[in-house]
Each structure stands twice: as C-alpha cells, then as structure tokens.
Design a protein around this motif. Structure first.
Motif, short mmCIF file in Angstrom:
data_model
loop_
_atom_site.label_atom_id
_atom_site.label_comp_id
_atom_site.label_asym_id
_atom_site.label_seq_id
_atom_site.Cartn_x
_atom_site.Cartn_y
_atom_site.Cartn_z
N LEU A 149 0.81 -1.21 0.00
CA LEU A 149 0.00 0.00 0.00
C LEU A 149 0.85 1.27 0.00
CD1 LEU A 149 -2.85 -0.94 2.49
CD2 LEU A 149 -2.82 -1.15 0.01
N GLY A 150 2.12 1.13 0.28
CA GLY A 150 3.03 2.26 0.31
C GLY A 150 4.44 1.77 0.57
N PRO A 151 5.43 2.65 0.50
CA PRO A 151 6.83 2.23 0.66
C PRO A 151 7.12 1.50 1.97
CG PRO A 151 6.72 4.50 -0.10
CD PRO A 151 5.31 4.08 0.23
N ASP A 152 6.33 1.76 3.00
CA ASP A 152 6.54 1.07 4.28
C ASP A 152 5.21 0.55 4.85
OD1 ASP A 152 5.27 3.42 5.03
OD2 ASP A 152 6.65 3.86 6.67
N GLU A 153 4.24 0.26 3.97
CA GLU A 153 2.90 -0.12 4.44
C GLU A 153 2.31 -1.27 3.63
OE1 GLU A 153 -1.46 1.96 5.26
OE2 GLU A 153 0.05 3.07 4.15
N TRP A 154 1.73 -2.23 4.37
CA TRP A 154 1.09 -3.39 3.75
C TRP A 154 -0.22 -3.70 4.47
CZ3 TRP A 154 6.10 -2.84 5.06
CH2 TRP A 154 7.05 -2.95 4.05
N MET A 155 -1.12 -4.35 3.76
CA MET A 155 -2.28 -4.96 4.38
C MET A 155 -2.08 -6.46 4.23
SD MET A 155 -6.37 -4.97 3.47
CE MET A 155 -6.74 -3.33 4.05
N ILE A 156 -2.21 -7.16 5.33
CA ILE A 156 -2.10 -8.62 5.33
C ILE A 156 -3.51 -9.17 5.52
CG2 ILE A 156 -0.99 -10.62 6.38
CD1 ILE A 156 0.97 -8.43 5.28
N ILE A 157 -3.92 -10.07 4.63
CA ILE A 157 -5.23 -10.72 4.73
C ILE A 157 -5.00 -12.22 4.84
CG2 ILE A 157 -7.47 -11.12 3.62
CD1 ILE A 157 -6.97 -8.54 1.99
N ASP A 158 -5.53 -12.82 5.89
CA ASP A 158 -5.39 -14.26 6.08
C ASP A 158 -6.78 -14.89 6.03
OD1 ASP A 158 -3.20 -16.39 7.56
OD2 ASP A 158 -5.33 -16.89 7.57
N GLU A 159 -7.00 -15.72 5.01
CA GLU A 159 -8.29 -16.40 4.85
C GLU A 159 -8.22 -17.86 5.29
OE1 GLU A 159 -10.46 -14.80 1.11
OE2 GLU A 159 -8.32 -14.87 0.62
N ALA A 160 -7.06 -18.27 5.85
CA ALA A 160 -6.88 -19.67 6.23
C ALA A 160 -7.16 -19.91 7.71
CB ALA A 160 -5.46 -20.11 5.89
N GLY A 161 -7.59 -18.87 8.43
CA GLY A 161 -7.91 -19.04 9.84
C GLY A 161 -6.71 -18.90 10.76
N ASN A 162 -5.59 -18.41 10.25
CA ASN A 162 -4.40 -18.19 11.07
C ASN A 162 -4.38 -16.75 11.58
OD1 ASN A 162 -3.33 -20.86 10.64
ND2 ASN A 162 -2.93 -20.21 8.56
N ASP A 163 -3.46 -16.45 12.48
CA ASP A 163 -3.41 -15.15 13.12
C ASP A 163 -2.14 -14.38 12.72
OD1 ASP A 163 -3.56 -12.94 14.75
OD2 ASP A 163 -3.72 -14.06 16.62
N PRO A 164 -2.22 -13.54 11.68
CA PRO A 164 -1.02 -12.81 11.26
C PRO A 164 -0.53 -11.81 12.31
CG PRO A 164 -2.95 -12.05 10.04
CD PRO A 164 -3.38 -13.24 10.85
N LEU A 165 -1.42 -11.31 13.16
CA LEU A 165 -1.01 -10.39 14.21
C LEU A 165 -0.09 -11.10 15.21
CD1 LEU A 165 -1.33 -7.47 15.11
CD2 LEU A 165 -3.30 -8.17 16.47
#
Length: 192
Positions: A80-96
């Motif tokens: 989303l930007g030089p130092d920014e991302w959106m992480i989407i997990d649809e597998a039921g795991n916890d990216p946080l």
C-alpha cells in the motif's frame, strides 16, 4: 434483579457475532457481487530493514513494488506504500500473532473487524468496479496480483485483482452497505 442479571449473562454466552452484510450476494449476467467470509487482517508498517524478518514470520514475502501483492497458503500481502502493507489471512491463522514474534522494528494493528471484503467476479467485473473507481483496470495497467488503495464512489477502498475477471474490494465496515449497493447497481447496469 439477580434473575435479570443471570438471564443477560446466559444470553451473552450465546451471542453470535455476525459479519456485516453476511450472506449478501447479487448475481447479474456477466458479474456476481458477494460479501466474502470473515478474514484476519493486519495493517503493517515497517522500514525496509525489517521486511525480511516480517516476511519470514508471516510466511509470505512482503512485496516492495508499487501496486503489487504476494500470496501463499491463504495469506495475502498487499503493498500500500513504501513502508505499508495490508495482510489478509483467509486460512484461519493469526497474522497479528505472527508479527508479534518479530523483534525487528514494525507496527502491526489488527483490523479484522474494521474491514469487509467484497468479491466482484465475472466477465463484467472490471466494468462493474470501474463504474465508481477511476483507476485504469485494463489487464495491461492493472494485471492479476495488482493491488492499490483507491476510491469507489465516495469511499476509500483497497482493490486487489485476484484473476483476470475477479476483484477483491476491501472497505471499512461502516461503508460496506454503500460500497455493496454501488457495486450491485453497477453490476445491474453492466449486465445491460
């Protein structure tokens, strides 16, 4: 008083959190618009020096090119930007939780309940999204895997092209009814 408190407590034990617009779908000739199942999402900020450690922890290489994404095992990272991302997990795991294990400098914020995902699929998908989005969605300008923060009507969205005729629209939950309605109207128009 005690009976009322016990009844409220019992009702709370059975409370079910329902996703915004859960189950909403619109099918028109050439396009289908539907609310996607809930997913885990993280807004991630990090300097370039932290990208390798975060990529390893997340199990997906964070893209470093504008308008790009990377996906692996049900997890998608959108630039989303030089130092920014959106992480989407649809597998039921916890990216946080995965980000929390990383000691390299970063900021990770859970936004799972803030966002709603909407799928727009079919031969008229690009025309449907373009009805409210000024971005060039031709395959040459916005190929499969392309991702960007943009607008749809009066709402900010994050747009991901999953396939030649499939888009994922991410919007804030408070705008989800507006975005879904706009896309539904556009799908009906695109079908004509």
């Amino acid at each position: 008083m005690a009976k009322a408190a016990a009844k409220t407590k019992a009702a709370a034990a059975f409370a079910e959190r329902r996703p915004a617009l859960g189950g909403h779908t619109l099918s028109a000739p050439g396009v289908k618009v539907e609310i996607l199942p809930p997913a885990e999402r993280v807004s991630l900020r990090a300097p370039q020096a932290s990208v390798a450690a975060l990529s390893k922890a997340l199990g997906v290489t964070l893209p470093v090119k504008p308008k790009s994404s990377a996906a692996k095992d049900g997890r998608t990272a959108l630039w989303l930007g030089p130092d920014e991302w959106m992480i989407i997990d649809e597998a039921g795991n916890d990216p946080l939780a995965d980000c929390a294990k990383v000691t390299a400098l970063h900021s990770a914020v859970g936004i799972s309940h803030r966002n709603v995902g909407i799928s727009v699929a079919g031969p008229a998908a690009a025309v449907t999204v373009n009805s409210g989005c000024p971005q060039d969605l031709s395959l040459e300008a916005f190929p499969v895997g392309a991702a960007s923060r943009t607008i749809l009507g009066k709402s900010e969205i994050v747009l991901l092209r999953i396939a030649a005729d499939v888009f994922r629209v991410e919007c804030w939950r408070s705008f989800s009814d507006y975005v879904f309605t706009l896309l539904s109207e556009a799908a009906s128009d695109a079908a004509n």
